[in-house]
Design a protein around this motif. Structure first.
Motif, PDB file in Angstrom:
ATOM      1  N   LEU A  92       0.829  -1.161  -0.142  1.00 15.18           N
ATOM      2  CA  LEU A  92      -0.059   0.037  -0.094  1.00 15.18           C
ATOM      3  C   LEU A  92       0.936   1.319   0.062  1.00 15.18           C
ATOM      4  N   GLU A  93       0.291   2.557  -0.569  1.00 11.78           N
ATOM      5  CA  GLU A  93       1.045   3.581  -0.636  1.00 11.78           C
ATOM      6  C   GLU A  93       0.840   4.194   0.753  1.00 11.78           C
ATOM      7  N   SER A  94       1.916   5.145   0.990  1.00 12.00           N
ATOM      8  CA  SER A  94       1.902   6.007   2.356  1.00 12.00           C
ATOM      9  C   SER A  94       0.563   6.726   2.564  1.00 12.00           C
ATOM     10  N   GLY A  95       0.166   6.899   3.678  1.00  5.90           N
ATOM     11  CA  GLY A  95      -1.161   7.520   3.703  1.00  5.90           C
ATOM     12  C   GLY A  95      -2.531   6.842   3.402  1.00  5.90           C
ATOM     13  N   ASN A  96      -2.563   5.772   3.135  1.00  4.83           N
ATOM     14  CA  ASN A  96      -3.711   4.980   2.673  1.00  4.83           C
ATOM     15  C   ASN A  96      -4.402   4.594   4.182  1.00  4.83           C
ATOM     16  N   PRO A  97      -5.751   5.202   4.134  1.00 11.44           N
ATOM     17  CA  PRO A  97      -6.515   4.868   5.259  1.00 11.44           C
ATOM     18  C   PRO A  97      -6.593   3.434   5.765  1.00 11.44           C
ATOM     19  N   ALA A  98      -6.275   2.225   5.104  1.00  6.53           N
ATOM     20  CA  ALA A  98      -6.157   1.090   5.676  1.00  6.53           C
ATOM     21  C   ALA A  98      -5.069   0.770   6.388  1.00  6.53           C
ATOM     22  N   LEU A  99      -4.003   1.552   6.291  1.00  4.17           N
ATOM     23  CA  LEU A  99      -2.704   1.406   7.153  1.00  4.17           C
ATOM     24  C   LEU A  99      -3.004   1.761   8.673  1.00  4.17           C
ATOM     25  N   ASN A 100      -3.873   2.603   8.917  1.00  3.77           N
ATOM     26  CA  ASN A 100      -4.383   3.083  10.248  1.00  3.77           C
ATOM     27  C   ASN A 100      -4.907   1.956  11.034  1.00  3.77           C
ATOM     28  N   LYS A 101      -5.759   1.124  10.336  1.00  5.20           N
ATOM     29  CA  LYS A 101      -6.482   0.142  11.095  1.00  5.20           C
ATOM     30  C   LYS A 101      -5.246  -0.926  11.637  1.00  5.20           C
ATOM     31  N   LEU A 102      -4.359  -1.179  10.922  1.00  2.34           N
ATOM     32  CA  LEU A 102      -3.395  -2.183  11.651  1.00  2.34           C
ATOM     33  C   LEU A 102      -2.381  -1.465  12.450  1.00  2.34           C
ATOM     34  N   ALA A 103      -2.183  -0.080  12.488  1.00  6.16           N
ATOM     35  CA  ALA A 103      -1.136   0.521  13.338  1.00  6.16           C
ATOM     36  C   ALA A 103      -1.400   0.287  14.807  1.00  6.16           C
ATOM     37  N   VAL A 104      -2.533   0.304  15.114  1.00  7.65           N
ATOM     38  CA  VAL A 104      -3.334  -0.040  16.671  1.00  7.65           C
ATOM     39  C   VAL A 104      -2.294  -1.293  17.226  1.00  7.65           C
ATOM     40  N   TYR A 105      -1.747  -2.290  16.358  1.00  7.07           N
ATOM     41  CA  TYR A 105      -1.279  -3.635  16.945  1.00  7.07           C
ATOM     42  C   TYR A 105       0.349  -2.938  17.068  1.00  7.07           C
ATOM     43  N   LEU A 106       0.689  -1.883  16.465  1.00  3.94           N
ATOM     44  CA  LEU A 106       2.145  -1.564  16.313  1.00  3.94           C
ATOM     45  C   LEU A 106       2.509  -0.617  17.451  1.00  3.94           C
ATOM     46  N   CYS A 107       1.585  -0.028  18.032  1.00  6.18           N
ATOM     47  CA  CYS A 107       1.466   1.044  19.146  1.00  6.18           C
ATOM     48  C   CYS A 107       0.925   0.645  20.495  1.00  6.18           C
ATOM     49  N   LYS A 108       1.550   0.239  21.346  1.00  8.99           N
ATOM     50  CA  LYS A 108       1.144  -0.169  22.800  1.00  8.99           C
ATOM     51  C   LYS A 108       1.721   0.758  23.699  1.00  8.99           C
ATOM     52  N   VAL A 109       0.673   1.070  24.516  1.00  6.86           N
ATOM     53  CA  VAL A 109       0.858   1.883  25.878  1.00  6.86           C
ATOM     54  C   VAL A 109       1.722   1.155  26.987  1.00  6.86           C
ATOM     55  N   ASN A 110       3.114   1.729  27.199  1.00  4.82           N
ATOM     56  CA  ASN A 110       3.589   0.901  28.543  1.00  4.82           C
ATOM     57  C   ASN A 110       3.018   1.192  29.838  1.00  4.82           C
ATOM     58  N   VAL A 111       3.114   0.090  30.405  1.00  7.57           N
ATOM     59  CA  VAL A 111       2.327   0.158  31.981  1.00  7.57           C
ATOM     60  C   VAL A 111       2.613   1.212  32.679  1.00  7.57           C
ATOM     61  N   GLN A 112       3.880   1.454  32.585  1.00 11.39           N
ATOM     62  CA  GLN A 112       4.297   2.646  33.655  1.00 11.39           C
ATOM     63  C   GLN A 112       3.959   4.244  33.292  1.00 11.39           C
ATOM     64  N   LEU A 113       3.395   4.215  31.970  1.00 13.64           N
ATOM     65  CA  LEU A 113       3.009   5.690  31.429  1.00 13.64           C
ATOM     66  C   LEU A 113       2.193   6.319  32.167  1.00 13.64           C
ATOM     67  N   PRO A 114       1.126   5.835  32.679  1.00 12.23           N
ATOM     68  CA  PRO A 114      -0.049   6.709  33.467  1.00 12.23           C
ATOM     69  C   PRO A 114       0.409   7.488  34.968  1.00 12.23           C
TER      70      PRO A 114
END
Length: 252
Positions: A18-40
Motif C-alpha cells: 500500500l502507498e503512504s497515507g492509505n487509510p487501511a494502514l491506520n487500522k493495523l497501526a493499533v497493533y504496532l503502538c502499545k501503551v507502556n504500563v508505567q506511562l499513566p
C-alpha cells in the motif's frame, strides 16, 4: 495455527504494497503502538506539575526530566524501533532520536507519511510554562536540515504548544506567524515535517494507538492548514463544514 503476532506480521507483509497515507494502514497501526504500563503514573506526575501556579526552578528542571521519561516510554511502545538514542553529538544535544530498519518500522513510516530514506524521528521535550518560541523551532529545523539528514519527522512535546499555532477555543486562524509560519516554510523547502504536541495531547496518550492517531492529525493539519487546533484523539471524525453543509451532515 498462527499466533496473533505471526498473523499481524503476515498482514504487514501484504499491506507493505500500500502507498503512504492509505487509510487501511491506520487500522493495523493499533497493533504496532502499545501503551507502556508505567506511562499513566508518569503522566499523573506531570499533571500535578502543570497545576502548580508558580513552580520553582528545581520543580521545572524535574518536570523537564519527567517529560523526557514520558517521551521515552511512549516510543518504547512502538514496534519496529531498533535505534533509540539521547546524546550530545559534535554539535547539538538530541533529546531523543528513534529509527528502525524493520518491516514494522516501514509500516509506521508509511502511516506517518514518511519516506523510507528519511525514516528517523527526532524528538524535543520542552517542559516550560510558556509556549515554544520561534528560536527553538528554528533550531530543530536547522538540525533536521544540516545535522540529521535522515530525519523526516520532528516532534516537539510541550506543555503549552508553540507560538503562532491555533489555540483551543480560539476562532479560526486566517494568518500564520512565528513557529507556525516557520513550520510551513520548512516543510515547503525540505518536505520534512515538524509537529507540536501540548499537555492536552499528552494526557490522551494512555490508550493504544493514540500516539499514532495524534501524530497523523498533526501531520494532516500541516498539509491542510485548517486554522483550527487538532481535535482530541477520542473524536475519530473531524467535521469542519459551513452551516449549510453541516446541517445536512448532522441530519442522519
Amino acid at each position: 495455527m498462527q499466533s496473533q503476532d505471526e498473523l499481524v506480521e503476515s498482514i504487514i507483509n501484504t499491506m507493505d504494497l500500500l502507498e503512504s497515507g492509505n487509510p487501511a494502514l491506520n487500522k493495523l497501526a493499533v497493533y504496532l503502538c502499545k501503551v507502556n504500563v508505567q506511562l499513566p503514573q508518569y503522566l499523573n506526575r506531570l499533571k500535578i506539575f502543570t497545576e502548580l501556579e508558580r513552580p520553582t526552578t528545581k520543580q521545572t528542571q524535574e518536570a523537564g526530566q519527567l517529560l523526557e521519561q514520558i517521551v521515552l516510554l511512549l516510543f518504547k511502545g512502538l514496534k519496529g524501533i531498533q535505534s533509540i538514542k539521547s546524546f550530545q553529538s559534535a554539535g547539538p544535544q538530541y533529546d531523543l532520536l528513534v529509527s528502525g530498519d524493520s518491516l514494522e518500522w516501514k509500516f509506521i513510516c508509511k502511516t506517518l507519511y514518511l519516506e523510507w530514506e528519511t525514516r528517523d524521528i527526532v524528538i524535543e521535550a520542552k517542559a516550560t510554562k510558556s509556549p515554544l518560541k520561534d528560536q527553538q523551532f528554528a533550531r530543530l529545523c536547522s538540525i533536521m536540515e544540516h545535522n540529521l539528514s535522515g530525519a523526516g519527522l520532528g516532534i516537539f512535546f510541550t506543555l503549552n504548544g508553540a507560538s503562532g499555532f491555533p489555540q483551543r477555543g480560539d476562532a479560526r486562524q486566517r494568518r500564520v506567524s512565528d513557529c507556525r509560519l516557520r513550520q510551513i516554510i520548512f516543510h515547503a523547502k525540505t518536505k520534512k515535517i515538524i509537529v507540536v504536541l501540548d499537555k492536552e495531547d499528552l494526557f490522551e496518550l494512555t490508550k493504544n494507538y493514540t500516539l499514532i492517531e495524534i501524530l497523523i492529525r498533526k501531520i494532516r493539519d500541516l498539509f491542510e492548514l485548517s486554522g483550527l487546533p487538532t481535535t482530541p484523539a477520542e473524536h475519530f471524525q473531524e467535521i469542519d463544514l459551513p452551516l449549510h453543509l453541516k446541517m445536512l451532515h448532522d441530519s442522519d
